[in-house]
Design a protein around this motif. Structure first.
Motif, PDB file in Angstrom:
ATOM      1  N   ILE A 132       0.840  -1.205   0.000  1.00  0.00           N
ATOM      2  CA  ILE A 132       0.000   0.000   0.000  1.00  0.00           C
ATOM      3  C   ILE A 132       0.872   1.251   0.000  1.00  0.00           C
ATOM      4  O   ILE A 132       0.664   2.172  -0.802  1.00  0.00           O
ATOM      5  N   THR A 133       1.869   1.295   0.896  1.00  0.00           N
ATOM      6  CA  THR A 133       2.758   2.459   0.925  1.00  0.00           C
ATOM      7  C   THR A 133       3.556   2.574  -0.372  1.00  0.00           C
ATOM      8  O   THR A 133       3.782   3.673  -0.884  1.00  0.00           O
ATOM      9  N   GLY A 134       3.982   1.431  -0.916  1.00  0.00           N
ATOM     10  CA  GLY A 134       4.710   1.472  -2.181  1.00  0.00           C
ATOM     11  C   GLY A 134       3.864   2.021  -3.307  1.00  0.00           C
ATOM     12  O   GLY A 134       4.341   2.821  -4.130  1.00  0.00           O
ATOM     13  N   THR A 135       2.588   1.624  -3.355  1.00  0.00           N
ATOM     14  CA  THR A 135       1.686   2.140  -4.380  1.00  0.00           C
ATOM     15  C   THR A 135       1.530   3.650  -4.251  1.00  0.00           C
ATOM     16  O   THR A 135       1.560   4.385  -5.250  1.00  0.00           O
ATOM     17  N   LEU A 136       1.353   4.124  -3.023  1.00  0.00           N
ATOM     18  CA  LEU A 136       1.182   5.566  -2.813  1.00  0.00           C
ATOM     19  C   LEU A 136       2.445   6.328  -3.195  1.00  0.00           C
ATOM     20  O   LEU A 136       2.377   7.390  -3.840  1.00  0.00           O
ATOM     21  N   PHE A 137       3.604   5.801  -2.822  1.00  0.00           N
ATOM     22  CA  PHE A 137       4.866   6.471  -3.169  1.00  0.00           C
ATOM     23  C   PHE A 137       5.078   6.496  -4.681  1.00  0.00           C
ATOM     24  O   PHE A 137       5.371   7.552  -5.265  1.00  0.00           O
ATOM     25  N   VAL A 138       4.953   5.338  -5.326  1.00  0.00           N
ATOM     26  CA  VAL A 138       5.237   5.239  -6.758  1.00  0.00           C
ATOM     27  C   VAL A 138       4.236   6.057  -7.568  1.00  0.00           C
ATOM     28  O   VAL A 138       4.617   6.818  -8.476  1.00  0.00           O
ATOM     29  N   THR A 139       2.948   5.943  -7.238  1.00  0.00           N
ATOM     30  CA  THR A 139       1.933   6.685  -7.992  1.00  0.00           C
ATOM     31  C   THR A 139       2.041   8.177  -7.737  1.00  0.00           C
ATOM     32  O   THR A 139       1.859   8.993  -8.653  1.00  0.00           O
ATOM     33  N   GLY A 140       2.326   8.558  -6.484  1.00  0.00           N
ATOM     34  CA  GLY A 140       2.498   9.983  -6.180  1.00  0.00           C
ATOM     35  C   GLY A 140       3.659  10.587  -6.938  1.00  0.00           C
ATOM     36  O   GLY A 140       3.558  11.700  -7.487  1.00  0.00           O
ATOM     37  N   ALA A 141       4.792   9.862  -6.987  1.00  0.00           N
ATOM     38  CA  ALA A 141       5.941  10.362  -7.741  1.00  0.00           C
ATOM     39  C   ALA A 141       5.638  10.422  -9.235  1.00  0.00           C
ATOM     40  O   ALA A 141       6.058  11.359  -9.935  1.00  0.00           O
ATOM     41  N   ALA A 142       4.890   9.427  -9.740  1.00  0.00           N
ATOM     42  CA  ALA A 142       4.506   9.455 -11.155  1.00  0.00           C
ATOM     43  C   ALA A 142       3.639  10.663 -11.462  1.00  0.00           C
ATOM     44  O   ALA A 142       3.795  11.314 -12.505  1.00  0.00           O
ATOM     45  N   ALA A 143       2.701  10.969 -10.554  1.00  0.00           N
ATOM     46  CA  ALA A 143       1.859  12.160 -10.752  1.00  0.00           C
ATOM     47  C   ALA A 143       2.694  13.431 -10.699  1.00  0.00           C
ATOM     48  O   ALA A 143       2.465  14.375 -11.480  1.00  0.00           O
ATOM     49  N   ALA A 144       3.676  13.487  -9.788  1.00  0.00           N
ATOM     50  CA  ALA A 144       4.539  14.665  -9.693  1.00  0.00           C
ATOM     51  C   ALA A 144       5.358  14.870 -10.962  1.00  0.00           C
ATOM     52  O   ALA A 144       5.684  16.005 -11.334  1.00  0.00           O
ATOM     53  N   ILE A 145       5.706  13.782 -11.638  1.00  0.00           N
ATOM     54  CA  ILE A 145       6.436  13.890 -12.905  1.00  0.00           C
ATOM     55  C   ILE A 145       5.490  14.246 -14.045  1.00  0.00           C
ATOM     56  O   ILE A 145       5.798  15.097 -14.894  1.00  0.00           O
ATOM     57  N   SER A 146       4.332  13.604 -14.085  1.00  0.00           N
ATOM     58  CA  SER A 146       3.454  13.679 -15.254  1.00  0.00           C
ATOM     59  C   SER A 146       2.649  14.969 -15.323  1.00  0.00           C
ATOM     60  O   SER A 146       2.465  15.524 -16.407  1.00  0.00           O
ATOM     61  N   VAL A 147       2.125  15.420 -14.188  1.00  0.00           N
ATOM     62  CA  VAL A 147       1.204  16.559 -14.218  1.00  0.00           C
ATOM     63  C   VAL A 147       1.884  17.830 -14.738  1.00  0.00           C
ATOM     64  O   VAL A 147       1.344  18.492 -15.643  1.00  0.00           O
ATOM     65  N   PRO A 148       3.051  18.229 -14.209  1.00  0.00           N
ATOM     66  CA  PRO A 148       3.679  19.445 -14.776  1.00  0.00           C
ATOM     67  C   PRO A 148       4.004  19.307 -16.267  1.00  0.00           C
ATOM     68  O   PRO A 148       3.736  20.225 -17.057  1.00  0.00           O
ATOM     69  N   ILE A 216       1.266  10.688 -18.891  1.00  0.00           N
ATOM     70  CA  ILE A 216       1.442  11.963 -19.601  1.00  0.00           C
ATOM     71  C   ILE A 216       0.474  12.134 -20.770  1.00  0.00           C
ATOM     72  O   ILE A 216      -0.149  13.196 -20.905  1.00  0.00           O
ATOM     73  N   PRO A 217       0.287  11.131 -21.637  1.00  0.00           N
ATOM     74  CA  PRO A 217      -0.657  11.332 -22.748  1.00  0.00           C
ATOM     75  C   PRO A 217      -2.081  11.623 -22.280  1.00  0.00           C
ATOM     76  O   PRO A 217      -2.772  12.446 -22.885  1.00  0.00           O
ATOM     77  N   VAL A 218      -2.518  10.971 -21.211  1.00  0.00           N
ATOM     78  CA  VAL A 218      -3.870  11.203 -20.708  1.00  0.00           C
ATOM     79  C   VAL A 218      -3.999  12.625 -20.175  1.00  0.00           C
ATOM     80  O   VAL A 218      -4.994  13.323 -20.435  1.00  0.00           O
ATOM     81  N   VAL A 219      -2.993  13.076 -19.438  1.00  0.00           N
ATOM     82  CA  VAL A 219      -3.026  14.434 -18.893  1.00  0.00           C
ATOM     83  C   VAL A 219      -3.002  15.462 -20.024  1.00  0.00           C
ATOM     84  O   VAL A 219      -3.747  16.451 -20.007  1.00  0.00           O
ATOM     85  N   VAL A 220      -2.159  15.224 -21.021  1.00  0.00           N
ATOM     86  CA  VAL A 220      -2.045  16.176 -22.140  1.00  0.00           C
ATOM     87  C   VAL A 220      -3.372  16.299 -22.885  1.00  0.00           C
ATOM     88  O   VAL A 220      -3.874  17.403 -23.112  1.00  0.00           O
ATOM     89  N   ARG A 221      -3.954  15.170 -23.273  1.00  0.00           N
ATOM     90  CA  ARG A 221      -5.177  15.212 -24.087  1.00  0.00           C
ATOM     91  C   ARG A 221      -6.341  15.801 -23.321  1.00  0.00           C
ATOM     92  O   ARG A 221      -7.093  16.632 -23.855  1.00  0.00           O
ATOM     93  N   SER A 222      -6.516  15.383 -22.070  1.00  0.00           N
ATOM     94  CA  SER A 222      -7.646  15.902 -21.295  1.00  0.00           C
ATOM     95  C   SER A 222      -7.474  17.387 -20.998  1.00  0.00           C
ATOM     96  O   SER A 222      -8.427  18.165 -21.132  1.00  0.00           O
ATOM     97  N   SER A 223      -6.269  17.796 -20.617  1.00  0.00           N
ATOM     98  CA  SER A 223      -6.043  19.217 -20.298  1.00  0.00           C
ATOM     99  C   SER A 223      -6.157  20.088 -21.542  1.00  0.00           C
ATOM    100  O   SER A 223      -6.717  21.197 -21.486  1.00  0.00           O
ATOM    101  N   GLU A 224      -5.651  19.601 -22.667  1.00  0.00           N
ATOM    102  CA  GLU A 224      -5.736  20.382 -23.908  1.00  0.00           C
ATOM    103  C   GLU A 224      -7.191  20.638 -24.299  1.00  0.00           C
ATOM    104  O   GLU A 224      -7.566  21.770 -24.645  1.00  0.00           O
TER     105      GLU A 224
END
Length: 354
Positions: A132-148, A216-224
């Motif tokens: 559970i903690t690993g999922t939160l860490f890995v997904t949180g870091a992925a979001a921190a990379i992908s969203v900006p 990243i592709p999902v964030v790009v398309r939805s935000s655009e």
């Protein structure tokens, strides 16, 4: 001159209405008859009973509506019933998966499951705290990379890239990335980390990079798309006041679209949080707690579920119970993320009141 009401045949546009009790009565009668036919010809197959009941209901309501209400209203009811039937059909897999996860996962939904790891556990007991903690860490870091990255790319495409070759190239590659198999993302992350730090590099950040390739592709398309929905009048009003473009984007465009952007980010997180293949390759496997994204393998819930199901011990049911509990935990995490996203979106949505 002949009036419209005189030209129309009586009852052509207005006719009687079926009583309100007609639909529930027809539903009950069709269900009973469909079940009886299924028992008679297929030994009580519930799927066949439901299909027969639906078809019988469609026929009965069509005949009754044509007799009482006319062809126009009958066509309207037919279309509505087909749409409702398609919606119910789409809900069946979701309901089945949810019910299976709840009914089979509650066996290990206890305190130990949320407070213990699988270190030195080879039979009953243990838990999924490390996953559970690993999922939160890995997904949180992925979001921190992908969203900006995704948001900045979407801003360029929507606000600066109209008709430019670079914008067309970005759009093309984003579309290609949308269909990239998840295992390819895991191999890419592993190869990238191998080039940077050498072999044997399975650790949390590598898994985050793999998930970010999918996010990243999902964030790009939805935000655009959401940025393009912002009315141009708002931009023009800001420019008319002498506000520079970058400030217009940050103070006018983004706040207007923030509600939908947050929903798109939550959708992207839900898209990747259950991925197994890239994390098997990139993040590795461990039975111990690891809170360091930059060193040693890190367990995640999808890998935990896969390993519990694929490599059970002597007492198979113990491992299956843990796998179902992990699946239920993933569903609850996604539901919680959606709830948080909706609350944040409602909090920052533009105020439309006067």
């Amino acid at each position: 001159m002949t009036t419209i009401s005189q030209a129309l045949a009586p009852g052509q546009l207005t006719s009687g209405r079926l009583p309100r009790a007609t639909i529930p009565v027809f539903l009950v009668a069709a269900s009973l008859l469909g079940f009886a036919l299924a028992v008679l010809f297929a030994g009580g197959n519930l799927a066949l009973a439901a299909l027969l009941a639906y078809l019988l209901y469609l026929i009965a309501i069509e005949v009754a509506a044509r007799i009482v209400e006319g062809s126009r209203q009958a066509a309207d009811r037919r279309a509505s019933n087909l749409i409702v039937g398609a919606f119910a059909l789409a809900l069946i897999p979701l309901g089945s998966v949810t019910w299976s996860a709840i009914s089979k996962g509650m066996a290990r939904f206890d305190v130990d499951y949320f407070t213990m790891s699988m270190r030195n556990v080879v039979g009953p007991g243990g838990g999924a705290l490390h996953a559970i903690t690993g999922t939160l860490f890995v997904t949180g870091a992925a979001a921190a990379i992908s969203v900006p990255i995704g948001l900045l790319a979407a801003i360029y495409l929507a606000e600066y890239g109209a008709g430019k070759r670079l914008a067309k190239a970005i759009t093309f590659f984003v579309d290609v990335m949308t269909g990239v198999p998840s295992i390819v993302a895991g191999l890419f992350a592993y190869a990238l980390m191998t080039l940077i730090i050498g072999p044997n590099n399975g650790f949390g950040l590598s898994g985050s990079v793999a998930l970010s390739v999918l996010m990243i592709p999902v964030v790009v398309r939805s935000s655009e798309e959401l940025l393009r929905l912002v009315p141009n009048e708002l931009r023009e009003a800001s420019y008319a006041l002498g506000v520079p473009k970058w400030l217009t984007i940050t103070r006018v465009v983004l706040p207007t679209a923030v509600s939908g952007i947050i929903s798109g980010v939550i959708l992207a997180i839900a898209r990747v949080i259950g991925e197994t293949a890239p994390l098997l390759v990139a993040a590795g496997f461990t039975a111990s707690m690891n809170n360091n994204l930059f060193a040693n393998p890190m367990m995640t819930l999808p890998v935990y579920v896969y390993d519990s199901y694929q490599h059970p011990g002597v007492d198979v049911q113990v491992y299956l119970d843990r796998a179902w509990a992990g699946a239920l935990t993933l569903i609850l995490i996604v539901m919680l993320l959606n709830l948080i996203g909706r609350l944040i979106a409602r909090r920052f949505a533009p105020k439309t009141g006067h």
